[in-house]
Design a protein around this motif. Structure first.
Motif, short mmCIF file in Angstrom:
data_model
loop_
_atom_site.label_atom_id
_atom_site.label_comp_id
_atom_site.label_asym_id
_atom_site.label_seq_id
_atom_site.Cartn_x
_atom_site.Cartn_y
_atom_site.Cartn_z
N LYS A 25 4.96 -6.26 33.39
CA LYS A 25 5.51 -5.42 32.32
C LYS A 25 4.97 -5.87 30.97
O LYS A 25 4.87 -7.07 30.70
CB LYS A 25 7.03 -5.56 32.35
N GLU A 26 4.64 -4.92 30.11
CA GLU A 26 4.19 -5.25 28.76
C GLU A 26 5.38 -5.69 27.92
O GLU A 26 6.45 -5.08 27.97
CB GLU A 26 3.53 -4.04 28.10
N ILE A 27 5.19 -6.77 27.17
CA ILE A 27 6.23 -7.28 26.27
C ILE A 27 5.61 -7.52 24.89
O ILE A 27 4.39 -7.48 24.74
CB ILE A 27 6.89 -8.56 26.81
N THR A 28 6.45 -7.85 23.92
CA THR A 28 5.97 -8.14 22.57
C THR A 28 5.58 -9.62 22.46
O THR A 28 5.97 -10.44 23.29
CB THR A 28 7.05 -7.84 21.52
N LYS A 29 4.87 -9.95 21.38
CA LYS A 29 4.50 -11.35 21.14
C LYS A 29 5.75 -12.21 20.95
O LYS A 29 5.79 -13.35 21.38
CB LYS A 29 3.61 -11.45 19.89
N GLU A 30 6.76 -11.66 20.32
CA GLU A 30 8.01 -12.40 20.13
C GLU A 30 8.67 -12.72 21.46
O GLU A 30 9.15 -13.83 21.69
CB GLU A 30 8.97 -11.62 19.24
N GLU A 31 8.73 -11.73 22.35
CA GLU A 31 9.33 -11.94 23.67
C GLU A 31 8.53 -12.96 24.46
O GLU A 31 9.10 -13.75 25.23
CB GLU A 31 9.40 -10.63 24.44
N LYS A 67 4.30 -12.00 35.36
CA LYS A 67 5.31 -10.95 35.39
C LYS A 67 5.24 -10.09 34.13
O LYS A 67 5.74 -8.98 34.11
CB LYS A 67 6.71 -11.56 35.48
N TYR A 68 4.64 -10.64 33.08
CA TYR A 68 4.60 -9.97 31.79
C TYR A 68 3.21 -10.12 31.18
O TYR A 68 2.47 -11.04 31.51
CB TYR A 68 5.62 -10.60 30.83
N PHE A 69 2.88 -9.23 30.24
CA PHE A 69 1.63 -9.35 29.50
C PHE A 69 1.80 -8.81 28.09
O PHE A 69 2.66 -7.98 27.83
CB PHE A 69 0.47 -8.66 30.22
N VAL A 70 0.96 -9.34 27.19
CA VAL A 70 0.91 -8.88 25.80
C VAL A 70 -0.51 -8.42 25.54
O VAL A 70 -1.46 -9.19 25.72
CB VAL A 70 1.28 -10.02 24.82
N ILE A 71 -0.67 -7.18 25.13
CA ILE A 71 -1.99 -6.65 24.80
C ILE A 71 -2.49 -7.37 23.55
O ILE A 71 -1.80 -7.43 22.54
CB ILE A 71 -1.94 -5.13 24.55
N THR A 72 -3.68 -7.95 23.65
CA THR A 72 -4.24 -8.67 22.51
C THR A 72 -5.37 -7.91 21.83
O THR A 72 -5.67 -8.17 20.67
CB THR A 72 -4.75 -10.06 22.95
N SER A 73 -6.00 -6.98 22.54
CA SER A 73 -7.01 -6.13 21.92
C SER A 73 -7.20 -4.88 22.76
O SER A 73 -6.91 -4.85 23.95
CB SER A 73 -8.35 -6.87 21.77
#
Length: 88
Positions: A25-31, A67-73
Motif C-alpha cells: 500500500k502507498e503511504i506518506t513519508k510521515e507514515e 507492506k508499504y511504499f512511498v513514491i520518491t519519483s
C-alpha cells in the motif's frame, strides 16, 4: 457442469480478493517513519495509465517483502517511470 463453472468463478473471485488484500500500500513519508525500510523498487515501461505503474511498483514491493511504499519519483512521457522506497 454448472456446478464446476460456479466453483471456478468463486475460486477466481477469491483469488482476486486475496491477491489485492496482500498488495503493498502507498503511504506518506510521515507514515513511513514508523516502519522499517526494506529497499527500493522502480519501474519503466509503457503503460496505459499511471495506475498501471503503481500496480507494478506495489507488486515489486510485495516481492521485496514490503507492506508499504512511498513514491520518491515519477515521470510521464513516452513511458511512465517511477521509483519508490519500500517499508515493512
Amino acid at each position: 457442469m454448472k456446478k464446476i463453472s460456479v466453483s471456478l468463478i468463486a475460486l477466481a473471485l477469491t483469488t482476486v480478493v486475496c491477491s489485492s488484500a496482500f498488495a503493498a500500500k502507498e503511504i506518506t513519508k510521515e507514515e513511513a517513519k514508523q516502519y522499517e525500510k526494506v529497499g527500493e523498487v522502480s519501474t519503466t515501461k509503457e503503460y496505459t495509465a499511471p495506475s498501471d505503474a503503481m500496480k507494478d511498483i506495489s507488486q515489486k514491493a510485495d516481492e521485496l517483502g514490503g507492506k508499504y511504499f512511498v513514491i520518491t519519483s515519477g515521470n510521464e512521457g513516452d513511458k511512465i517511470r517511477g521509483t519508490a522506497t519500500v517499508y515493512k
